[in-house]
Scaffold this motif. Structure first.
Motif, PDB file in Angstrom:
ATOM      1  N   GLN A 298      91.323 131.835   9.100  1.00  0.00           N
ATOM      2  CA  GLN A 298      92.502 132.579   9.330  1.00  0.00           C
ATOM      3  C   GLN A 298      92.230 133.539  10.507  1.00  0.00           C
ATOM      4  OE1 GLN A 298      95.531 132.200   8.739  1.00  0.00           O
ATOM      5  NE2 GLN A 298      95.364 130.139   7.491  1.00  0.00           N
ATOM      6  N   GLN A 299      90.914 134.105  10.438  1.00  0.00           N
ATOM      7  CA  GLN A 299      90.612 135.288  11.348  1.00  0.00           C
ATOM      8  C   GLN A 299      90.411 134.517  12.649  1.00  0.00           C
ATOM      9  OE1 GLN A 299      90.054 138.615  10.963  1.00  0.00           O
ATOM     10  NE2 GLN A 299      89.746 138.412  13.494  1.00  0.00           N
ATOM     11  N   ALA A 300      89.877 133.281  12.828  1.00  0.00           N
ATOM     12  CA  ALA A 300      89.689 132.549  14.152  1.00  0.00           C
ATOM     13  C   ALA A 300      90.848 132.155  14.563  1.00  0.00           C
ATOM     14  CB  ALA A 300      88.694 131.288  13.802  1.00  0.00           C
ATOM     15  N   GLY A 304      92.406 133.544  18.204  1.00  0.00           N
ATOM     16  CA  GLY A 304      92.653 132.783  19.220  1.00  0.00           C
ATOM     17  C   GLY A 304      91.522 132.000  19.595  1.00  0.00           C
ATOM     18  N   THR A 305      90.317 132.178  18.591  1.00  0.00           N
ATOM     19  CA  THR A 305      89.095 131.091  18.964  1.00  0.00           C
ATOM     20  C   THR A 305      89.199 129.732  18.345  1.00  0.00           C
ATOM     21  OG1 THR A 305      87.842 132.115  17.042  1.00  0.00           O
ATOM     22  CG2 THR A 305      87.355 132.886  19.150  1.00  0.00           C
ATOM     23  N   LEU A 306      90.141 129.513  17.270  1.00  0.00           N
ATOM     24  CA  LEU A 306      90.408 128.244  16.792  1.00  0.00           C
ATOM     25  C   LEU A 306      91.990 127.997  17.312  1.00  0.00           C
ATOM     26  CD1 LEU A 306      89.982 125.871  15.180  1.00  0.00           C
ATOM     27  CD2 LEU A 306      90.785 127.122  13.098  1.00  0.00           C
ATOM     28  N   ASP A 307      92.231 126.947  17.904  1.00  0.00           N
ATOM     29  CA  ASP A 307      93.545 126.482  18.410  1.00  0.00           C
ATOM     30  C   ASP A 307      94.543 126.281  17.089  1.00  0.00           C
ATOM     31  OD1 ASP A 307      95.309 125.364  20.678  1.00  0.00           O
ATOM     32  OD2 ASP A 307      94.985 123.610  19.246  1.00  0.00           O
ATOM     33  N   ALA A 308      95.712 126.698  17.037  1.00  0.00           N
ATOM     34  CA  ALA A 308      96.482 126.513  15.849  1.00  0.00           C
ATOM     35  C   ALA A 308      96.723 124.830  15.545  1.00  0.00           C
ATOM     36  CB  ALA A 308      97.567 127.211  15.953  1.00  0.00           C
TER      37      ALA A 308
END
Length: 355
Positions: A298-300, A304-308
């Motif tokens: 959830q933090q990523a 924005g470091t993990l694309d939704a």
């Protein structure tokens, strides 16, 4: 044809040794018809059919020969035909769930060294589909290579290339244009003698055109690109093993409208390695990645470091695999019952004969 040029190796020789002593020969499935198989052998092409025993012991489609399989055959040279007695163990296989409601494995290509995942850069471009193909490619045991075709029909090649790089960690990516004859030199390096490559992708992405460019001949029929959506008209209707003049082997496949997961344990982890690493860093080992404190996933997503979109696809494919696993369990139980019914029936028949 020498067996080594067809992909024969010490792996297959080891499993074939006992059959060789009985006078059988080995061949490789090049084309699958409805009930017949075209087989490449050292003695030329033969038309093969599975024996009654092999058909009787088969419990599903995966127990029948697939394109790329090495098979044990008894040839009838005068007729150019052969009886298929057994399938040698597969060193790799690209599988998907067969169409229909019954959970059944369909082997798209067997004994493949490298999988070319072909995706067009035009209106057909789809990163989520590439993720799905990568899962099954990693699970197959073959090495995936991504081919981005039709670069001549794309105005933002670099942007789309970056999108693919963000989901295909460590996977080689090559951009090509068959129309301009660009980008093919790096691909030729994969075509070593006896090496087998499978081409996988949706309809109209340019697989047949790619084969023609590599073969230097019109091996596969190709229609013109349709007006309006930049897609080639689908012409490949079957899986086929094609021998290339350079010595490599390519398995062409029809475009897949549906690509349902079959088994994807290690393949899933390899395709979503970044999310799996984030999940391992969560504060709680059983974190569901929703509102738990210390959730690295959830933090990523927040920073924005993990694309939704990538995470949503990760969740979707997890649910699909879980559903498939439940159906497989029920199917295995049914198959086990049917197997024991066969055994009991054979036992009764033997007793009856003795009387």
């Amino acid at each position: 044809m020498k067996l080594e040029n067809l992909g024969w190796s010490s792996f297959f020789q080891e499993h074939f040794a006992a059959y060789a002593e009985q006078g059988y020969i080995a061949g490789r499935i090049a084309l699958e018809h409805k009930h017949l198989y075209r087989i490449f052998t050292e003695h030329g092409e033969l038309l093969g059919e599975v024996t009654g025993k092999l058909r009787y012991t088969a419990t599903g489609r995966e127990d029948y020969p697939a394109v790329g399989d090495w098979v044990v055959i008894q040839p009838r040279m005068e007729e150019k035909k052969a009886a298929i007695h057994a399938i040698l163990p597969r060193k790799s296989k690209f599988s998907r769930k067969a169409a229909g409601s019954v959970p059944e494995e369909q082997i798209v290509a067997a004994n493949v060294d490298t999988v070319f995942l072909v995706n067009a850069l035009n209106n057909d471009f789809n990163v989520r589909r590439i993720e799905r193909y990568l899962i099954l490619a990693w699970e197959s045991g073959a090495t995936p290579v991504i081919i981005l075709s039709k670069a001549d029909l794309c105005q933002d090649v670099e942007q789309k290339l970056a999108e693919v790089e963000s989901v295909a960690f460590g996977v080689p990516i090559h951009v090509i244009s068959s129309e301009r004859r660009e980008g093919f030199d790096p691909i030729l390096a994969y075509l070593a003698n006896g090496t087998t490559i499978a081409l996988l992708g949706s309809s109209g992405v340019g697989k047949s055109t790619l084969i023609n460019r590599l073969a230097g001949d019109q091996k596969q029929r190709v229609n013109e690109v349709r007006q309006g959506d930049d897609r080639g008209k689908h012409t490949t209707t079957h899986r086929e093993l094609v021998l290339l003049p350079q010595g490599g082997i390519i398995i062409d496949t029809p475009g897949m409208r549906e690509l349902h997961m079959w088994e994807a344990d290690e393949g899933f982890r390899d395709a979503f390695e970044d999310i799996e690493e984030l999940a391992a860093a969560c504060h709680y080992r059983d974190c569901r990645h929703q509102k738990e404190p210390g959730c690295a996933v959830q933090q990523a997503l927040r920073d924005g470091t993990l694309d939704a979109g990538r995470y949503r696809n990760y969740q979707k494919l997890q649910r699909e695999l879980a559903f498939q696993a439940r159906k497989d369990d029920a199917s295995l139980q049914l198959a086990e019952k049917q197997k024991w019914k066969k055994i009991q029936m054979e036992a009764k028949q033997r007793v009856h004969k003795k009387r």
